[in-house]
Design a protein around this motif. Structure first.
Motif, short mmCIF file in Angstrom:
data_model
loop_
_atom_site.label_atom_id
_atom_site.label_comp_id
_atom_site.label_asym_id
_atom_site.label_seq_id
_atom_site.Cartn_x
_atom_site.Cartn_y
_atom_site.Cartn_z
N ALA A 79 -6.45 -0.74 22.00
CA ALA A 79 -7.19 -0.69 20.74
C ALA A 79 -6.30 -0.02 19.71
O ALA A 79 -5.50 0.85 20.04
CB ALA A 79 -8.48 0.10 20.91
N VAL A 123 -8.61 -5.02 18.98
CA VAL A 123 -8.57 -4.83 20.43
C VAL A 123 -7.81 -5.99 21.06
O VAL A 123 -7.77 -7.10 20.52
CB VAL A 123 -9.98 -4.71 21.07
CG1 VAL A 123 -10.67 -3.43 20.66
CG2 VAL A 123 -10.84 -5.91 20.76
N VAL A 140 -11.85 -6.11 27.90
CA VAL A 140 -11.86 -4.83 27.22
C VAL A 140 -13.26 -4.68 26.63
O VAL A 140 -13.73 -5.54 25.90
CB VAL A 140 -10.76 -4.70 26.14
CG1 VAL A 140 -10.83 -5.79 25.09
CG2 VAL A 140 -10.81 -3.33 25.47
N ASP A 141 -13.95 -3.62 27.02
CA ASP A 141 -15.24 -3.28 26.41
C ASP A 141 -14.95 -2.25 25.34
O ASP A 141 -14.11 -1.36 25.54
CB ASP A 141 -16.19 -2.67 27.45
CG ASP A 141 -16.61 -3.67 28.52
OD1 ASP A 141 -16.41 -4.88 28.33
OD2 ASP A 141 -17.14 -3.21 29.55
N TYR A 142 -15.62 -2.36 24.19
CA TYR A 142 -15.35 -1.43 23.10
C TYR A 142 -16.65 -0.99 22.44
O TYR A 142 -17.63 -1.72 22.41
CB TYR A 142 -14.40 -2.03 22.06
CG TYR A 142 -14.83 -3.38 21.53
CD1 TYR A 142 -15.66 -3.50 20.42
CD2 TYR A 142 -14.39 -4.55 22.14
CE1 TYR A 142 -16.05 -4.73 19.94
CE2 TYR A 142 -14.78 -5.79 21.66
CZ TYR A 142 -15.61 -5.88 20.57
OH TYR A 142 -16.00 -7.11 20.09
N GLN A 143 -16.64 0.25 21.97
CA GLN A 143 -17.74 0.80 21.17
C GLN A 143 -17.14 1.19 19.83
O GLN A 143 -16.12 1.88 19.78
CB GLN A 143 -18.37 2.00 21.86
CG GLN A 143 -19.04 1.64 23.16
CD GLN A 143 -19.61 2.86 23.88
OE1 GLN A 143 -19.32 3.99 23.55
NE2 GLN A 143 -20.44 2.60 24.87
N SER A 162 -21.12 -2.57 19.61
CA SER A 162 -20.22 -2.64 20.75
C SER A 162 -19.97 -4.10 21.09
O SER A 162 -20.64 -5.00 20.57
CB SER A 162 -20.80 -1.90 21.95
OG SER A 162 -22.02 -2.49 22.33
N SER A 165 -17.36 -6.93 23.87
CA SER A 165 -16.45 -7.14 24.98
C SER A 165 -15.62 -8.38 24.70
O SER A 165 -16.11 -9.34 24.11
CB SER A 165 -17.26 -7.31 26.26
OG SER A 165 -16.41 -7.38 27.36
N VAL A 171 -12.62 1.59 16.18
CA VAL A 171 -13.01 1.67 17.58
C VAL A 171 -13.17 3.14 17.96
O VAL A 171 -12.31 3.96 17.65
CB VAL A 171 -11.95 1.01 18.48
CG1 VAL A 171 -12.32 1.14 19.95
CG2 VAL A 171 -11.77 -0.46 18.11
N GLN A 223 -14.26 4.06 21.36
CA GLN A 223 -13.75 4.15 22.72
C GLN A 223 -13.65 2.77 23.35
O GLN A 223 -14.34 1.84 22.95
CB GLN A 223 -14.59 5.09 23.57
CG GLN A 223 -16.05 4.79 23.66
CD GLN A 223 -16.80 5.88 24.43
OE1 GLN A 223 -16.23 6.87 24.87
NE2 GLN A 223 -18.09 5.68 24.60
N ILE A 224 -12.76 2.68 24.36
CA ILE A 224 -12.58 1.42 25.09
C ILE A 224 -12.53 1.70 26.58
O ILE A 224 -12.31 2.83 27.01
CB ILE A 224 -11.29 0.67 24.68
CG1 ILE A 224 -10.03 1.49 25.01
CG2 ILE A 224 -11.34 0.24 23.23
CD1 ILE A 224 -8.73 0.74 24.85
N TRP A 253 -14.41 5.34 30.27
CA TRP A 253 -14.23 5.17 28.81
C TRP A 253 -13.11 6.07 28.33
O TRP A 253 -12.96 7.20 28.77
CB TRP A 253 -15.52 5.51 28.07
CG TRP A 253 -16.58 4.46 28.23
CD1 TRP A 253 -17.62 4.48 29.10
CD2 TRP A 253 -16.67 3.23 27.51
NE1 TRP A 253 -18.37 3.34 28.97
CE2 TRP A 253 -17.81 2.55 28.00
CE3 TRP A 253 -15.92 2.63 26.51
CZ2 TRP A 253 -18.21 1.31 27.52
CZ3 TRP A 253 -16.33 1.39 26.03
CH2 TRP A 253 -17.45 0.75 26.53
#
Length: 126
Positions: free
Chosen positions: A44, A56, A71-74, A80, A82, A98, A100-101, A122
């Motif tokens: 990220a 990302v 990659v999952d991201y918030q 959020s 993915s 971003v 967190q990932i 995370w």
């Protein structure tokens, strides 16, 4: 004559080295955050330089029993998402920074034929 040649050669090498350092050094503000999880690599960047707020990226090289990577991201705005790849790489530009990932991987259990996901923890992106 030999000393002049050595001095010119040393000056050329020093100039070339300085040029290479300047060419390949990233600016202090450019920082991609990496997370590795088995065969999956996620990144990220909140200063991607492409006009987007953030970016990302995910790569999954496959491997025995590995089906996909993600990659999952918030994001800082509360949303959020993915990004999933199957034995390849992909990137996505985002409109918020971003927060967190995490990197995830989909596996297949060849004995049962069932698929399942596992993920890293995370990782905060500053």
């Amino acid at each position: 004559m030999r000393k002049k040649w050595i001095a010119k050669k040393a000056a050329f090498i020093a100039t070339a080295a300085a040029f290479m350092v300047a060419l390949f050094s990233a600016p202090a503000s450019a920082a991609a955050y990496d997370v590795y999880y088995y065969e999956t690599h996620a990144q990220a960047d909140n200063s991607p330089g492409n006009g987007a707020a953030s970016w990302v990226w995910v790569y999954n090289g496959g491997g025995f029993g590995v089906v996909a990577g993600s990659v999952d991201y918030q994001l800082r705005d509360g949303s959020s998402g993915s990004l999933v790849v199957y034995g390849s790489a992909a990137s996505r530009s985002l409109n918020s920074d971003v927060r967190q990932i995490r990197a995830c991987q989909e596996w297949v259990n060849y004995n049962t034929g069932l698929f399942y996901w596992t993920c890293s923890g995370w990782s905060a992106v500053s």
